[in-house]
Design a protein around this motif. Structure first.
Motif: not given
Ligand code: IMP
Length: 206
Positions: A58-61, A73-77, A130-132, A143-145
């Protein structure tokens, strides 16, 4: 050979969130690396449907949609609560268990009822974040915490949000909702995921 940073200084990064508080926090965190953030909301980007089967998917999507639409570039969680005896539920459906009114008293009660039906005993659970980070060349880093804990009943404390009142981190006697925000932020799933992202931004780890 020491790996280089995943984002170079001067990069403009889209935060795939319409939550202004979240965007500001991430911007502060990445400012020391010379990374300039802009929100998906500011750019008028649409939020895609979360159809993935995992937090990472879901984060990647979300990150990929913002990256493709902006060319940046884009960051999602994506985050939630996973309870072992419930096979990882509510998991990616953590927000949805609260219903349209975002009623987390109801969502926590659903967790309690479902655990009762599952026989009780095993109270192990974890919060996951999860951060994508999606890049225009098609690459995506995840990056998963996590933070491990136990589900307690009844709910305790009024400081946090969501499922915080029923989550007691391992080694502690109080729930996330009874902790001062700084104490929660020092050990949370989000802190863990962001520490991994920040390490990658400074070229310390990939
Ligand atoms: P989202 O990733 O912002 O969509 O959050 C998903 C849902 O997971 C939230 O609505 C909360 O129900 C739950 N959640 C995520 N992080 C936390 C937390 O730190 N405390 C309590 N609930 C959380």
């Amino acid at each position: 050979m020491k790996p280089g940073p995943i984002l170079s200084p001067g990069t403009r990064l889209v935060i795939a969130s319409h939550n202004a508080g979240k965007v500001r926090e991430i911007g502060d965190l990445l400012a020391p690396f010379g990374i300039d953030v802009v929100s998906a909301g500011t750019l008028g980007l649409a939020e895609p449907e979360e159809t993935g089967a995992t937090f990472a998917a879901n984060a990647e999507l979300k990150a990929r949609a913002a990256c493709d639409a902006s060319g940046l570039p884009a960051l999602a969680d994506d985050s939630g609560l996973a309870v072992d005896v419930l096979g990882g539920d509510p998991g990616i459906y953590s927000a949805r268990w609260a219903g349209p009114d975002r009623d987390f008293a109801l969502a926590m009660d659903k967790v309690h009822q479902a655990m009762g039906r599952a026989g009780g005993g095993d109270t192990n659970a974890r919060f996951v974040c999860a951060l994508a980070l999606a890049r225009p060349d098609g690459a995506c880093d995840i990056f998963e915490g996590t933070v491990e804990g136990d589900i307690v009943w009844p709910p305790r404390g009024d400081k946090g949000f969501g499922y915080d009142p029923i989550f007691r981190p391992k080694g502690r006697t109080i729930t996330f909702a009874e902790m001062e925000p700084q104490a929660k932020h020092a050990i949370s799933h989000r802190a863990d995921a962001f520490a991994k992202l920040v390490a990658a931004c400074s070229g310390k780890a990939r």
